[in-house]
Each structure stands twice: as C-alpha cells, then as structure tokens.
Design a protein around this motif. Structure first.
Motif, mmCIF file in Angstrom:
data_model
loop_
_atom_site.group_PDB
_atom_site.id
_atom_site.type_symbol
_atom_site.label_atom_id
_atom_site.label_comp_id
_atom_site.label_asym_id
_atom_site.label_seq_id
_atom_site.Cartn_x
_atom_site.Cartn_y
_atom_site.Cartn_z
ATOM 1 N N TYR A 149 -9.606 -3.220 7.204
ATOM 2 C CA TYR A 149 -9.206 -3.447 8.074
ATOM 3 C C TYR A 149 -7.998 -2.293 8.014
ATOM 4 N N SER A 150 -7.438 -1.250 9.231
ATOM 5 C CA SER A 150 -6.181 -0.624 8.903
ATOM 6 C C SER A 150 -5.623 -1.790 8.713
ATOM 7 N N GLU A 151 -4.087 -1.426 8.395
ATOM 8 C CA GLU A 151 -2.907 -1.880 7.722
ATOM 9 C C GLU A 151 -1.961 -3.409 9.346
ATOM 10 N N TYR B 132 0.636 -0.880 -0.086
ATOM 11 C CA TYR B 132 -0.355 -0.534 -0.065
ATOM 12 C C TYR B 132 1.055 1.174 -0.339
ATOM 13 N N SER C 10 -6.719 -4.812 4.445
ATOM 14 C CA SER C 10 -6.412 -3.532 4.428
ATOM 15 C C SER C 10 -7.105 -2.752 3.334
#
Length: 501
Positions: A293-295, A50, A288
């Motif tokens: 979801y948060s990384e 990301y 993610s």
C-alpha cells in the motif's frame, strides 16, 4: 520470652485522603502530555521508518533498510532499564514530581536533535551513529517517564476512580501516536514525497521542543503526590535524621519480598507493549512494505483505528473500576490467542473494509490491556519502593517488547509468511493469560502502604465502612481457621499417649 506487640492505631475518617479535583485534573493533564510526547516520537518514527531507512541507510535494499531503521528504534530499549533504575531510585528518594520534570526535558531535547542530524550522503557513517545516540538518550529518559507518570496519576487518584483516571495516561499515548501520524501525513501531502525524503521528515521531530516546554511548565507547577508526601511525613515522625538524604531504597527488599509483583508486572507489560508495538509501530511498515500500500494509504487506516481507540480507552478504565482489572487482562489475552490469525487474514485480504476490521480487532484487544495497565502496575508495590520496583520490572519487560518491530520484520522477510506477526501475538497471548490468572485484583483498594483515598467526604465514609467490614470478615476467617486448627490439635493430642495424659 514475651513478644512486645506493636500498637496499631485504628483507621478513622481523618486518615482517609480527600483528593482535590483541581489538582487531580492538573496531574492527569501534565502526566498525559509527557506520555503523549513520548509516543508522538515513537509514532513518528514508525510512520517515517521507510524515509529514515533511505536517508540513513541508503546503500541497502528496501527490505534491509526497513529492518535497519526499525532496529535503530529497538536498540535504545537496551538503555531503558538503566534509565529505569536511575530515575526509579531518585523518584523513591526525592519524589515523583522532580523526576518527571527532568525526564521530559531530556526526552524533548533528544527528539528535537534527531531532526538536526544530516543524512548519510552528507556525513557518512556518523549519520546513523548520531541517530542511535539520540535514540539512546530518549531511551534513558523514557526509562523513568511512563512508570513515573503512572505512579503520579495513581497516587493522586481516589481508590474508586483509579482505573478511569489511569486510563487517560495511555489515552495520551494513543493521542501522541495520532498526532505523530497526522503530522507525517499532513507534511508529506503538502511537500510531496521527494521533498519529504529530503527534508520534510525532520519537521515532526522539531515539534518535540515546544511540546516539551509546555509539558515542563505543567509538571513544574504540580505539587508532590499526597501518597508520597504521607510516606515522607511518617518517616519524619519516626526518623528525622535518617531522612536528610531522602527515604532509603533497598533493591534486596524489592527482589526478595516483592517478587510476585515483579512477575505480574513483567507479564502485563510484555503482553501490552508487544501488542502496542505490533499494531502502532510495525503495522504501517507492514502495510506499505509487505502489502504494497502507499505510505499515506496505510497511515490513514492506522490513524482511523487509533481515533477509535481514543474513544474506547477511558471506557475500559471506567469499567475496570466496576468489574476489576483482571477480567480485562484475561479477556484480552484469550482474544489474542483466538483472534490474532483471523485478524491478520483480514488485514491481508486486500479489501479495505476487511483490512479495517482486522486492525480494529487488534485495537480493541490492545485497549483491554492499556485501559487497565496504568492503574494496575503502581498498585503492585508499596509506596517506599514503588518507583524503583516498577521502573526496573517495566523497562526490562519493555526491552523484550521493544524488539517486536524488528523481529516481526525479520520473521516475515526470512519466512515470507505474512502470518508470522499473528503467531507472535498468539505466544504473547499465552503470557498475558498466565499473568491474568496470577495477578491479584487491586480495583477499589488503597495502594499498598497508603491510606484510603476518596473524592469527597461522603465517599470517604463509604470507603471507611467498607474497610471496617473487610477487617471484620478477615477476623471471622481467622477465627474459623483457629477453630479448625484447635480441633485438629485436639485430635492429634488424643492420639498421643503421653500428651493425652
């Protein structure tokens, strides 16, 4: 014309190779560390995809950024077959130890250089181009890395412990992923997301250089494998002049005489690596980007799963020495077909416990493949072509498997169906099932073209007795076949008027 029989000496206790435990441990440590470094990079790349998407492809929307970053991960797999052919030929010609020292140098330097590349904002289009060049250099070196390491461990291992010893190679792979993921989480937590995107993502790649130096030191200190040294000694006795440039490798022989091994190798590598890349490279991005979801949250779940895999991995290898390699390939393949969709439904449930359970199911399935792959593949080919044949088949197969993160991301983006990765795995399960049914069992048997290998003299006596018993059984089987053929011949003779006279 009377055929001249080639005299074959009987195998005696002197022909059984006794493996030195100290050298075996050094071989496993050196091979596993290099493999850990390879997968450290792959793990880091998957976990920071990301960030790389934003740094090297800033003009695209988030979905395209993710696909572009993962595509950069997949493109170097096109280079791996070339590296496999190059290093495989050299490995069969000049030995395993030298090639493994070369591959770890190229791999560590190219990984380190990724951390030096300026972002798109600084040098424009040259940023993704340089990233791709570094990944291609990695792909070239990795083309000879895993196959060489698996051969090195297999040729150093006693016949009865080859599964257990080989399982530590992929233990190194998983440990490399854990280390890569842990480093990403640690650095991201310490410096914050903004600083991580700006410069923090570079630090994990810089760590490849000291790891590579340690790996080079360990590999350079190793001796050549006993199996390859025996092969060279035999050639020296038969043709000293022909050995001046190293043993000859015939690709025609590989393709025509060993096509069954090539097919079995291809199927097993595809089944293993597609599952590998789906779980350990694509899944952090899936959690993610697609599940929001948060990384850090998604990465922590994957780290926990991989730590569990570390404990299961050597157990699978140990059990394969007792029950064989094929049962694990068959069970893992059936599990992929039956459990892939349920596993992804659990992952998509938005409940932490169920997400963990779904990932754990995929992890155990993956362990059933990785636990036996490093011991199964080298046993499919004889010593004089082992590196060339295995590197060629392995890297062509990995070329297919390496597209997994990109294809999975594209399929989900195109169809908006979060179960597409599960359907992908079901297809791969069919490939694995066919391979498991097709491949020959190699557990507790000497490598092709090699004499038996044992841990000590008592085990050597047992192996020799088993070998002689096996010969006796084969002779009995041949005698039965001869008797049946003789009976059939007599029946046919009686039906013919002139021959019968």
């Amino acid at each position: 014309m009377k055929l001249r029989r080639k005299k074959v000496k009987p195998i005696t206790l002197k022909d059984v190779t006794i493996i030195d435990d100290t050298k075996l441990r050094k071989a496993i440590t050196a091979a596993s560390l290099g493999n850990a470094m390879e997968w450290f990079d792959f793990g880091v790349y998957g976990f920071v995809a990301y960030a790389l998407g934003k740094v090297f492809f800033p003009g695209a929307d988030p979905g395209v950024q993710m696909i572009a970053a993962l595509a950069t991960f997949s493109v170097p797999f096109l280079i791996r077959p070339l590296g496999g052919l190059f290093f495989g030929m050299l490995g069969d010609k000049y030995g395993r130890q030298r090639i493994l020292s070369i591959t770890i140098v190229i791999m560590s330097i190219s990984t380190f250089c990724i951390g030096l590349i300026p972002g798109h904002a600084t040098i424009g289009i040259w940023a993704p181009i340089l990233l791709l060049l570094c990944k291609m250099a990695q792909g070239f070196s990795v083309g000879g890395e895993y196959t060489g390491a698996s051969i090195f461990v297999a040729e150093y291992s006693p016949d009865r412990k080859r599964g257990f010893m080989g399982s530590w190679l992929d233990f190194g792979s998983i440990a490399g992923f854990v280390l890569g993921a842990g480093v990403v989480v640690l650095i991201s937590t310490i410096v914050g997301e903004a600083n991580f995107l700006e410069w923090g993502w570079r630090i994990p790649f810089f760590l490849a250089l000291p790891l590579g130096i340690i790996g080079l030191y360990l590999r350079h200190a190793l001796e050549e494998t006993p199996t390859f040294q025996q092969h060279v000694d035999k050639l020296e006795q038969g043709d000293r002049e022909g050995l001046q440039d190293g043993p000859r490798v015939s690709f025609k022989e590989i393709a025509t005489k060993h096509w069954r091994g090539l097919l079995a190798c291809t199927g097993l590598v595809i089944a293993t690596n597609v599952t590998y890349y789906m779980l350990l490279t694509y899944m952090p991005s899936y959690l993610s980007h697609n599940l929001h979801y948060s990384e850090d949250h998604g990465v922590l779940i994957i780290i926990a799963i991989m730590i569990g895999m570390l404990f299961v991995q050597p157990v699978m290898g140990l059990l394969s020495d007792r029950f064989g390699r094929r049962p694990f390939v068959l069970c893992g393949s059936v599990a992929l077909i039956v459990l892939a969709v349920p596993a992804f439904k659990l992952i998509n449930s938005d409940v932490i416990g169920l997400i963990f359970a779904g990932l754990l199911m995929l992890a155990v399935i993956l362990n059933s493949f990785t636990g036996v792959m490093a011991s199964s593949l080298p046993a499919m080919f004889p010593t004089h072509i082992r590196y060339s044949a295995l590197a060629s088949a392995f890297n062509i197969s990995v070329l297919i498997a390496g597209l997994t993160p990109t294809l999975a991301a594209w399929l989900v983006e195109t169809t908006q169906n979060l179960l597409m990765p599960a359907y992908y795995l079901m297809v791969i399960g069919v490939v694995g099932l066919a391979t498991g049914l097709y491949m020959k069992e190699t557990a507790n048997k000497p490598l092709k073209g090699a004499t038996p290998a044992a841990s000590d003299m008592d085990e050597a006596r047992e192996i020799l007795q088993e070998h002689h018993d096996h010969i006796e059984h084969k002779i009995e089987d041949i005698d039965r076949e001869i008797a049946e053929l003789e009976e059939k011949r007599n029946r046919l003779v009686q039906q013919h008027p002139r021959i019968n006279e």
